[in-house]
Write an enzyme that holds these catalytic residues in place. Structure first.
Site, short mmCIF file in Angstrom:
data_model
loop_
_atom_site.label_atom_id
_atom_site.label_comp_id
_atom_site.label_asym_id
_atom_site.label_seq_id
_atom_site.Cartn_x
_atom_site.Cartn_y
_atom_site.Cartn_z
N ASN A 100 44.39 43.87 55.20
CA ASN A 100 45.67 43.42 54.65
C ASN A 100 46.31 44.50 53.80
O ASN A 100 45.62 45.31 53.17
CB ASN A 100 45.47 42.13 53.83
CG ASN A 100 45.22 42.41 52.37
OD1 ASN A 100 46.16 42.61 51.59
ND2 ASN A 100 43.95 42.45 51.97
N PHE A 138 50.54 42.23 46.86
CA PHE A 138 50.72 41.28 45.75
C PHE A 138 52.01 40.47 45.89
O PHE A 138 52.81 40.36 44.94
CB PHE A 138 50.74 42.00 44.40
CG PHE A 138 49.42 42.56 43.94
CD1 PHE A 138 48.23 42.24 44.58
CD2 PHE A 138 49.37 43.43 42.86
CE1 PHE A 138 47.02 42.76 44.14
CE2 PHE A 138 48.16 43.95 42.41
CZ PHE A 138 46.99 43.63 43.05
N SER A 159 43.04 46.68 43.97
CA SER A 159 43.68 46.54 45.28
C SER A 159 44.20 47.89 45.73
O SER A 159 44.80 48.63 44.94
CB SER A 159 44.84 45.54 45.20
OG SER A 159 45.60 45.60 46.39
N ASN A 175 46.66 48.27 47.74
CA ASN A 175 47.99 48.07 48.31
C ASN A 175 49.14 48.17 47.31
O ASN A 175 50.29 47.94 47.67
CB ASN A 175 48.04 46.70 49.00
CG ASN A 175 47.03 46.61 50.13
OD1 ASN A 175 46.85 47.56 50.89
ND2 ASN A 175 46.32 45.49 50.21
N THR A 176 48.84 48.49 46.05
CA THR A 176 49.87 48.78 45.06
C THR A 176 49.69 50.22 44.63
O THR A 176 48.64 50.59 44.10
CB THR A 176 49.74 47.84 43.84
OG1 THR A 176 49.99 46.50 44.25
CG2 THR A 176 50.74 48.22 42.75
N LYS A 231 37.99 43.08 38.18
CA LYS A 231 37.58 43.17 39.58
C LYS A 231 37.65 44.62 40.01
O LYS A 231 38.69 45.28 39.86
CB LYS A 231 38.49 42.31 40.45
CG LYS A 231 38.03 42.18 41.90
CD LYS A 231 38.83 41.13 42.64
CE LYS A 231 38.28 40.86 44.03
NZ LYS A 231 39.01 39.76 44.70
N ASN A 279 36.30 44.20 45.45
CA ASN A 279 37.56 44.01 46.17
C ASN A 279 37.44 44.60 47.59
O ASN A 279 36.36 44.93 48.05
CB ASN A 279 38.70 44.69 45.39
CG ASN A 279 40.04 44.00 45.56
OD1 ASN A 279 40.36 43.52 46.64
ND2 ASN A 279 40.82 43.97 44.50
#
Length: 365
Positions: free
Chosen positions: A116, A120, A183, A185-186, A222, A251
């Site tokens: 993915n 967010f 994450s 993805n940021t 996390k 994560n």
């Protein structure tokens, strides 16, 4: 039956659309009081021996739903109905954001994995806080964790203020808070895992929670599975030093090693965090390292590649106070928690322990 439904319907749908459809059905079932109780009786049998206490919270069992499935706290009762012992919502950011462009969720069926790059996507901390505030609280209200992250447009130097804003809005309604700095993805988010940056950020979030709520709200961080071992040790040492309540490990990963999916397909999918079965080995390694380093001073929550009762039991016996799953839910369906609970009950009774708490960290070597 779910496997047939998955193969005939969900597998042929865009993964994100399939998620929304399945989640709609879960929420719809939970909105009908009689039906909700019936489904819960079938899918969420409770073995008293699985009851546990962690983070100062009394839980019906050790297995919760990880962040990412319910980003905005819209289906907590439905997810509890399916048997999850606690539900972690989010990731929630200071401001609402749409996330990354679609397509942004991909299945690797042969690997029992997901990739993915959602980014967010959520309604923002103010709206989520209002929704949680409006929830009725009863004796059957599930334990709710709230996972918070950085708004994408916020510069790295202003990240702490963004986390503090979300904390001030959400702490009152969270049974525990999780700072997500892992994450992929940021942009720039994982830079916040550097101890020199992460330590002060967590201290500020802790102070914000204490200002906002009279009682102690447990705070966890996390972390990513891609950290070097020495960085994991440094975070563990820092967490103990500042009095953090716990660590969630781990994560998603940016790694792509050992996948059955073709290299061409992986290249076509592109960037994103990989979750599911391929994380199993590394997530266990990180857990074991944290357990050895912290010696029981922190609550450890294991997540990553947990599919079966055997997986959950392995994490518990290697030091996890609690476990979480997400990706396997996509492949296993609504009876997943029932199978895991029954399997954990059998393993607990076969072990000779009288409670899950006794089993934590009991594995040798």
């Amino acid at each position: 039956m779910y496997k047939l439904l998955f193969d005939l319907v969900f597998k042929k749908m865009d993964p994100e659309k399939a998620h929304h459809l399945a989640f709609f059905w879960i929420r719809l079932a939970a909105s009908v009081p009689g039906l909700r109780q019936l489904v819960k009786a079938v899918l969420a049998p409770r073995d008293p021996a699985l009851r546990t206490t962690a983070l100062g919270l009394d839980l019906p069992g050790p297995f919760g739903l990880g962040a990412g499935f319910d980003k905005d706290g819209i289906g907590i009762d439905g997810l509890s109905m399916l048997g999850f012992d606690f539900v972690e919502i989010g990731t929630v950011t200071g401001e609402p954001q749409a996330g990354n462009p679609a397509p942004r969720l991909f299945r690797l069926v042969e690997d029992r994995a997901l990739i993915n790059r959602m980014g967010f996507n959520n309604q923002g901390s103010a709206r989520v806080a209002a929704r949680l505030k409006a929830r009725p609280h009863t004796s059957s209200t599930p334990v709710i964790g709230v996972n918070i992250g950085k708004t994408k447009v916020v510069e790295e130097v202003d990240a702490t203020a963004d986390y503090v804003k979300s904390t001030e809005r959400l702490a009152e309604y969270a049974d525990y808070l999780v700072v997500n700095v892992s994450s992929p993805n940021t942009p720039g988010l994982r830079n916040l895992q550097t101890v020199s940056t992460l330590g002060p950020l967590l201290v500020d979030v802790r102070q914000a929670a204490d200002r906002s709520v009279a009682h102690h709200v447990p705070l966890l961080v996390k972390i990513a599975p891609d950290l070097a071992d020495e960085d994991i040790d440094a975070i563990a040492d820092m967490a103990v030093q500042i009095g953090l309540d716990g660590i969630i490990a781990t994560n998603t990963t940016i790694g792509r090693d050992g996948l059955r999916e073709s290299a061409a397909r992986i290249e076509e999918i592109g960037m994103g965090g990989l979750s599911g079965a391929p994380l199993k080995a590394r997530s266990l390694e990180v857990l074991q390292r944290l357990r050895e380093r912290t010696a029981g001073q922190l609550v450890l929550v294991a997540v990553g590649g947990i599919e079966t009762a055997d997986d959950a039991w392995e994490r518990i016996t290697h030091g996890a106070d609690l476990v979480q799953g997400y990706s396997a839910f996509v492949y296993e369906g609504p009876f997943w928690m029932r199978r895991v609970h029954k399997g954990l009950s059998a393993r607990l009774r076969a072990s000779g322990f009288t409670s899950i708490t006794e089993a934590v960290g009991s594995a040798k070597g």
